[in-house]
Design a protein around this motif. Structure first.
Motif, PDB file in Angstrom:
ATOM      1  N   ASN A   6       0.822  -1.193   0.000  1.00 46.04           N
ATOM      2  CA  ASN A   6       0.000   0.000   0.000  1.00 46.04           C
ATOM      3  C   ASN A   6       0.867   1.258   0.000  1.00 46.04           C
ATOM      4  N   SER A   7       1.901   1.293   0.828  1.00 47.18           N
ATOM      5  CA  SER A   7       2.754   2.474   0.890  1.00 47.18           C
ATOM      6  C   SER A   7       3.540   2.631  -0.414  1.00 47.18           C
ATOM      7  N   SER A   8       3.884   1.517  -1.057  1.00 45.86           N
ATOM      8  CA  SER A   8       4.571   1.573  -2.346  1.00 45.86           C
ATOM      9  C   SER A   8       3.685   2.234  -3.401  1.00 45.86           C
ATOM     10  N   ASP A   9       2.402   1.897  -3.394  1.00 46.29           N
ATOM     11  CA  ASP A   9       1.459   2.506  -4.330  1.00 46.29           C
ATOM     12  C   ASP A   9       1.305   3.999  -4.070  1.00 46.29           C
ATOM     13  N   VAL A  10       1.287   4.384  -2.806  1.00 47.63           N
ATOM     14  CA  VAL A  10       1.151   5.794  -2.441  1.00 47.63           C
ATOM     15  C   VAL A  10       2.373   6.572  -2.933  1.00 47.63           C
ATOM     16  N   VAL A  11       3.554   6.026  -2.722  1.00 45.14           N
ATOM     17  CA  VAL A  11       4.788   6.683  -3.166  1.00 45.14           C
ATOM     18  C   VAL A  11       4.786   6.804  -4.690  1.00 45.14           C
ATOM     19  N   ARG A  12       4.416   5.738  -5.388  1.00 41.40           N
ATOM     20  CA  ARG A  12       4.351   5.762  -6.857  1.00 41.40           C
ATOM     21  C   ARG A  12       3.366   6.831  -7.335  1.00 41.40           C
ATOM     22  N   PHE A  13       2.232   6.920  -6.667  1.00 42.73           N
ATOM     23  CA  PHE A  13       1.221   7.917  -7.025  1.00 42.73           C
ATOM     24  C   PHE A  13       1.777   9.326  -6.885  1.00 42.73           C
ATOM     25  N   PHE A  14       2.406   9.621  -5.755  1.00 40.81           N
ATOM     26  CA  PHE A  14       2.931  10.970  -5.538  1.00 40.81           C
ATOM     27  C   PHE A  14       4.094  11.287  -6.480  1.00 40.81           C
ATOM     28  N   LYS A  15       4.905  10.302  -6.813  1.00 42.82           N
ATOM     29  CA  LYS A  15       5.964  10.523  -7.801  1.00 42.82           C
ATOM     30  C   LYS A  15       5.365  10.868  -9.162  1.00 42.82           C
ATOM     31  N   ALA A  16       4.312  10.154  -9.533  1.00 43.45           N
ATOM     32  CA  ALA A  16       3.658  10.414 -10.816  1.00 43.45           C
ATOM     33  C   ALA A  16       3.056  11.816 -10.844  1.00 43.45           C
ATOM     34  N   VAL A  17       2.410  12.217  -9.757  1.00 39.70           N
ATOM     35  CA  VAL A  17       1.825  13.559  -9.673  1.00 39.70           C
ATOM     36  C   VAL A  17       2.928  14.606  -9.775  1.00 39.70           C
ATOM     37  N   LEU A  18       4.013  14.408  -9.042  1.00 39.29           N
ATOM     38  CA  LEU A  18       5.120  15.366  -9.053  1.00 39.29           C
ATOM     39  C   LEU A  18       5.734  15.471 -10.442  1.00 39.29           C
ATOM     40  N   THR A  19       6.025  14.341 -11.081  1.00 37.45           N
ATOM     41  CA  THR A  19       6.644  14.413 -12.407  1.00 37.45           C
ATOM     42  C   THR A  19       5.695  15.023 -13.437  1.00 37.45           C
ATOM     43  N   ASN A  20       4.400  14.762 -13.317  1.00 40.20           N
ATOM     44  CA  ASN A  20       3.449  15.393 -14.233  1.00 40.20           C
ATOM     45  C   ASN A  20       3.419  16.903 -14.050  1.00 40.20           C
ATOM     46  N   GLN A  21       3.543  17.369 -12.821  1.00 37.37           N
ATOM     47  CA  GLN A  21       3.557  18.810 -12.576  1.00 37.37           C
ATOM     48  C   GLN A  21       4.849  19.447 -13.091  1.00 37.37           C
ATOM     49  N   ILE A  22       5.965  18.753 -12.920  1.00 41.74           N
ATOM     50  CA  ILE A  22       7.230  19.256 -13.483  1.00 41.74           C
ATOM     51  C   ILE A  22       7.105  19.327 -15.003  1.00 41.74           C
ATOM     52  N   ALA A  23       6.553  18.283 -15.594  1.00 39.32           N
ATOM     53  CA  ALA A  23       6.369  18.255 -17.045  1.00 39.32           C
ATOM     54  C   ALA A  23       5.428  19.358 -17.501  1.00 39.32           C
ATOM     55  N   ARG A  24       4.412  19.614 -16.727  1.00 34.66           N
ATOM     56  CA  ARG A  24       3.421  20.629 -17.096  1.00 34.66           C
ATOM     57  C   ARG A  24       3.992  22.037 -17.042  1.00 34.66           C
ATOM     58  N   PHE A  25       4.694  22.361 -15.950  1.00 34.16           N
ATOM     59  CA  PHE A  25       5.167  23.725 -15.758  1.00 34.16           C
ATOM     60  C   PHE A  25       6.594  23.960 -16.253  1.00 34.16           C
ATOM     61  N   PHE A  26       7.390  22.914 -16.346  1.00 32.88           N
ATOM     62  CA  PHE A  26       8.786  23.039 -16.771  1.00 32.88           C
ATOM     63  C   PHE A  26       9.136  21.930 -17.769  1.00 32.88           C
ATOM     64  N   PRO A  27       8.479  21.922 -18.939  1.00 32.65           N
ATOM     65  CA  PRO A  27       8.660  20.804 -19.862  1.00 32.65           C
ATOM     66  C   PRO A  27      10.103  20.593 -20.316  1.00 32.65           C
ATOM     67  N   LYS A  28      10.852  21.660 -20.533  1.00 32.17           N
ATOM     68  CA  LYS A  28      12.242  21.492 -20.978  1.00 32.17           C
ATOM     69  C   LYS A  28      13.078  20.818 -19.898  1.00 32.17           C
ATOM     70  N   HIS A  29      12.838  21.181 -18.641  1.00 32.93           N
ATOM     71  CA  HIS A  29      13.564  20.543 -17.539  1.00 32.93           C
ATOM     72  C   HIS A  29      13.170  19.067 -17.418  1.00 32.93           C
ATOM     73  N   TYR A  30      11.893  18.788 -17.631  1.00 29.67           N
ATOM     74  CA  TYR A  30      11.427  17.401 -17.583  1.00 29.67           C
ATOM     75  C   TYR A  30      12.150  16.563 -18.642  1.00 29.67           C
ATOM     76  N   LEU A  31      12.235  17.107 -19.860  1.00 32.71           N
ATOM     77  CA  LEU A  31      12.918  16.383 -20.932  1.00 32.71           C
ATOM     78  C   LEU A  31      14.384  16.163 -20.601  1.00 32.71           C
ATOM     79  N   GLN A  32      15.024  17.179 -20.029  1.00 30.45           N
ATOM     80  CA  GLN A  32      16.434  17.042 -19.656  1.00 30.45           C
ATOM     81  C   GLN A  32      16.611  15.997 -18.564  1.00 30.45           C
ATOM     82  N   MET A  33      15.705  15.985 -17.601  1.00 30.65           N
ATOM     83  CA  MET A  33      15.795  15.041 -16.485  1.00 30.65           C
ATOM     84  C   MET A  33      15.548  13.607 -16.931  1.00 30.65           C
TER      85      MET A  33
END
Length: 127
Positions: A6-33
């Motif tokens: 359960n905690s693994s799923d929660v961590v995966r969920f928050f990582k996905a949310v965080l990376t989507n927000q980075i991609a949304r607001f800073f797409p060039k940085h997301y591509l570089q990362m």
């Protein structure tokens, strides 16, 4: 389900949310990362990328059952939607070059990169 699963799923969920927000607001940085372009994260040269786009385009033609002439005729005056063009809309350019009236590209965030390598890819496609 165990607490660990359960905690693994929660961590995966928050990582996905965080990376989507980075991609949304800073797409060039997301591509570089991530190095993700839609074609995967392996380093490719301009010739390999051009070949990939040409193969995708030919796959569309074959899937629809057209030879090259029929496909050109089919594309005339069409408005094509390409979903997920990545950092270079190579397939979209091919649709346009082969007669589509208009091509609209949609991705979850803007990824187009104006690099020397991408310009070489375009030059390869239009030879």
């Amino acid at each position: 389900m165990s607490l660990k699963e359960n905690s693994s799923d929660v961590v995966r969920f928050f990582k996905a949310v965080l990376t989507n927000q980075i991609a949304r607001f800073f797409p060039k940085h997301y591509l570089q990362m991530t190095g993700q372009t839609g074609r995967g994260d392996e380093e490719e040269n301009a010739t390999e990328i051009s070949s990939y786009f040409l193969q995708c385009f030919e796959d569309y033609q074959q899937h629809l059952g057209f030879d090259e002439g029929q496909f050109k005729k089919f594309l005339e005056n069409k408005h094509i939607l390409e979903y997920g063009p990545g950092d270079l809309p190579g397939v979209a350019f091919l649709f346009y070059a082969y007669g589509a009236h208009k091509v609209t590209c949609v991705d979850r965030f803007p990824m187009v990169v104006k690099s020397q390598k991408n310009m070489e890819v375009l030059n390869n496609l239009f030879k």
